[in-house]
Design a protein around this motif. Structure first.
Motif, PDB file in Angstrom:
ATOM      1  N   ASP A 144       0.828  -1.212   0.000  1.00  0.00           N
ATOM      2  CA  ASP A 144       0.000   0.000   0.000  1.00  0.00           C
ATOM      3  C   ASP A 144       0.857   1.255   0.000  1.00  0.00           C
ATOM      4  O   ASP A 144       0.469   2.284  -0.575  1.00  0.00           O
ATOM      5  CB  ASP A 144      -0.929  -0.004   1.211  1.00  0.00           C
ATOM      6  N   LEU A 153      -3.452   4.844  -4.469  1.00  0.00           N
ATOM      7  CA  LEU A 153      -4.161   4.412  -3.257  1.00  0.00           C
ATOM      8  C   LEU A 153      -4.501   5.634  -2.423  1.00  0.00           C
ATOM      9  O   LEU A 153      -3.693   6.581  -2.333  1.00  0.00           O
ATOM     10  CB  LEU A 153      -3.295   3.440  -2.442  1.00  0.00           C
ATOM     11  N   ARG A 155      -5.097   7.870   0.921  1.00  0.00           N
ATOM     12  CA  ARG A 155      -4.361   7.975   2.186  1.00  0.00           C
ATOM     13  C   ARG A 155      -5.036   7.170   3.299  1.00  0.00           C
ATOM     14  O   ARG A 155      -4.360   6.565   4.137  1.00  0.00           O
ATOM     15  CB  ARG A 155      -4.229   9.435   2.587  1.00  0.00           C
ATOM     16  N   ALA A 156      -6.348   7.153   3.317  1.00  0.00           N
ATOM     17  CA  ALA A 156      -7.066   6.422   4.377  1.00  0.00           C
ATOM     18  C   ALA A 156      -6.733   4.936   4.326  1.00  0.00           C
ATOM     19  O   ALA A 156      -6.552   4.282   5.369  1.00  0.00           O
ATOM     20  CB  ALA A 156      -8.563   6.635   4.235  1.00  0.00           C
ATOM     21  N   ASP A 157      -6.602   4.368   3.129  1.00  0.00           N
ATOM     22  CA  ASP A 157      -6.267   2.945   3.010  1.00  0.00           C
ATOM     23  C   ASP A 157      -4.847   2.674   3.488  1.00  0.00           C
ATOM     24  O   ASP A 157      -4.556   1.642   4.112  1.00  0.00           O
ATOM     25  CB  ASP A 157      -6.435   2.484   1.570  1.00  0.00           C
ATOM     26  N   LEU A 158      -3.934   3.601   3.176  1.00  0.00           N
ATOM     27  CA  LEU A 158      -2.547   3.446   3.650  1.00  0.00           C
ATOM     28  C   LEU A 158      -2.490   3.475   5.178  1.00  0.00           C
ATOM     29  O   LEU A 158      -1.804   2.659   5.809  1.00  0.00           O
ATOM     30  CB  LEU A 158      -1.669   4.544   3.060  1.00  0.00           C
ATOM     31  N   GLU A 159      -3.188   4.415   5.776  1.00  0.00           N
ATOM     32  CA  GLU A 159      -3.177   4.529   7.244  1.00  0.00           C
ATOM     33  C   GLU A 159      -3.784   3.288   7.907  1.00  0.00           C
ATOM     34  O   GLU A 159      -3.329   2.847   8.962  1.00  0.00           O
ATOM     35  CB  GLU A 159      -3.936   5.789   7.662  1.00  0.00           C
ATOM     36  N   GLN A 160      -4.812   2.692   7.275  1.00  0.00           N
ATOM     37  CA  GLN A 160      -5.403   1.483   7.824  1.00  0.00           C
ATOM     38  C   GLN A 160      -4.411   0.315   7.781  1.00  0.00           C
ATOM     39  O   GLN A 160      -4.284  -0.464   8.740  1.00  0.00           O
ATOM     40  CB  GLN A 160      -6.661   1.119   7.032  1.00  0.00           C
ATOM     41  N   ALA A 161      -3.650   0.224   6.659  1.00  0.00           N
ATOM     42  CA  ALA A 161      -2.649  -0.851   6.552  1.00  0.00           C
ATOM     43  C   ALA A 161      -1.551  -0.670   7.589  1.00  0.00           C
ATOM     44  O   ALA A 161      -1.081  -1.644   8.199  1.00  0.00           O
ATOM     45  CB  ALA A 161      -2.064  -0.858   5.142  1.00  0.00           C
ATOM     46  N   ASP A 164      -2.890  -1.740  11.010  1.00  0.00           N
ATOM     47  CA  ASP A 164      -2.954  -3.201  11.133  1.00  0.00           C
ATOM     48  C   ASP A 164      -1.569  -3.779  11.396  1.00  0.00           C
ATOM     49  O   ASP A 164      -1.414  -4.733  12.182  1.00  0.00           O
ATOM     50  CB  ASP A 164      -3.540  -3.816   9.860  1.00  0.00           C
TER      51      ASP A 164
END
Length: 387
Positions: A144, A153, A155-161, A164
């Motif tokens: 990501d 991608l 930014r919200a998806d990167l921060e979620q990865a 995790d």
């Protein structure tokens, strides 16, 4: 013939007695000398000595003086609770090896026993699951991150990865700490981290430096995590002495006072220090427990040993002191002394004893200031008085 003569004599005596009573020879209120003698024995009269005997008697003058009493008490020995502990098994399972034995000196962290435990196997499985989840989360986070750099991608998806990945890393650390809590050796943990096979054995370790004083398990015994006592370890360089001090003396005891501990195991006293005074009295004896911290020279003191304790008061008292040799005991075991009276005489004087101060007794009551009391020779007077 003889019988008739005796009967005649008896009648003659009876008649004479009646005649004497009729003429006033008999008293209406007969005396009771027995009662007088009993009273005299309870209150002995003054006893007098000859001039030669008097020279052997030594007198002391009763007078007020300052003194610091020593409190005598009895006590029992216990392990120093600040430097002793019972070792519990951290895991459940059978003991496969027992290394520790009674009398062995051990250091903190030293293995005492090995336990084959399913708890350890479960902890290893949790670690491997957490490690696998971490690797997967790291791959997703790295991918990501590359997509985000190429604007592929959000930014919200990167921060979620990344979140995790951090959670997975925390799970791995938690699994490692869980294995350490079971007493697993670092070499075994390293083997698990590197994916190598590891024997599922946990270790019972010594938590402190000291001596094993109790061994409570054997090979093959099934242990329960957190409840089966395996060993008792104590640092025997110091011990606790719990002395019983009564209310009349507790005012003379304070924390920090020096104390002498006397045992039958040594001719010399061990010197300790009062470090705790209980807030409650024993409901049975009404005595207050006073704890003394004592250096255990040559390991003379043993747990549950009976000892005698002497605590020197720091409070200065005022009172009358008499030598121990002055105090006698009467038939009822009550204390008394002999006081000098006129014409080389000596009279008993009932007294009330207080604390013993060295070779003297404190006299609480029974004497007046200036009384001359027998210090040496009281036993002779008591013996001569009874003759």
């Amino acid at each position: 013939m003889t019988m008739h003569i005796n009967r005649a004599r008896s009648r003659t005596r009876a008649a004479a007695l009646l005649l004497a009573c009729a003429t006033g020879a008999c008293s209406a209120t007969p005396k009771t000398p027995a009662a007088d003698s009993t009273q005299a024995s309870q209150t002995p009269s003054d006893f007098k000595l000859t001039a030669e005997q008097r020279q052997r008697i030594h007198l002391v003058t009763a007078q007020m003086t300052s003194f610091t009493p020593t409190i005598d008490a009895t006590g029992t020995v216990a392990f120093n609770g600040d430097k002793s502990t019972q070792v519990l098994s951290p895991v459940s399972g059978p003991a496969t090896r027992v290394l520790g034995d009674v009398g062995m000196n051990v250091s903190a962290g030293q293995p005492l026993a090995y336990v084959s435990s399913p708890d350890f196997a479960s902890a290893v499985a949790d670690y491997r699951k957490a490690q696998t989840a971490y690797r997967q989360a790291k791959l997703v986070a790295d991918r990501d991150s590359a997509l985000f750099k190429n604007d592929a991608l959000a930014r919200a998806d990167l921060e979620q990865a990344q979140s995790d990945l951090a959670a997975s890393d925390a799970d791995v650390e938690s699994a490692v700490e869980a294995m350490k809590a079971l007493g697993v050796e670092n070499a075994q943990i390293d083997a698990v981290k590197q994916g190598r096979a590891a024997s599922f054995q946990a270790i019972i370790r010594s938590p402190i430096n000291g001596t094993i004083v109790e061994k409570l398990i054997s090979v093959g015994q099934l242990l329960a995590a957190g409840s089966t006592p395996a060993f008792t370890i104590a640092d025997l360089s110091t011990m606790w002495v719990n002395a019983n001090v009564y209310a009349s003396d507790i005012g003379d005891v304070s924390v920090g006072q020096p104390a002498s501990i006397l045992t039958d195991a040594t001719a010399t006293a061990l010197l300790g220090k009062v470090d705790y005074i209980a807030s409650l009295a024993d409901p049975g004896t009404k005595a207050v427990s006073v704890r003394i911290l004592a250096p255990n020279v040559n390991h003379v003191l043993r747990r549950d040993m009976f000892v005698r304790v002497q605590i020197k008061s720091r409070i200065v008292h005022q009172g009358v002191l008499l030598p121990v040799s002055s105090v006698m005991r009467d038939e009822d075991n009550l204390p008394f002394v002999f006081v000098a009276v006129a014409n080389n005489g000596f009279a008993r004087r009932r007294i009330e004893l207080g604390a013993r101060v060295g070779d003297n007794y404190q006299i609480k009551s029974g004497l007046s200031n200036g009384d001359q009391v027998v210090a040496e020779g009281a036993l002779f007077i008591q013996f001569a008085e009874s003759q």
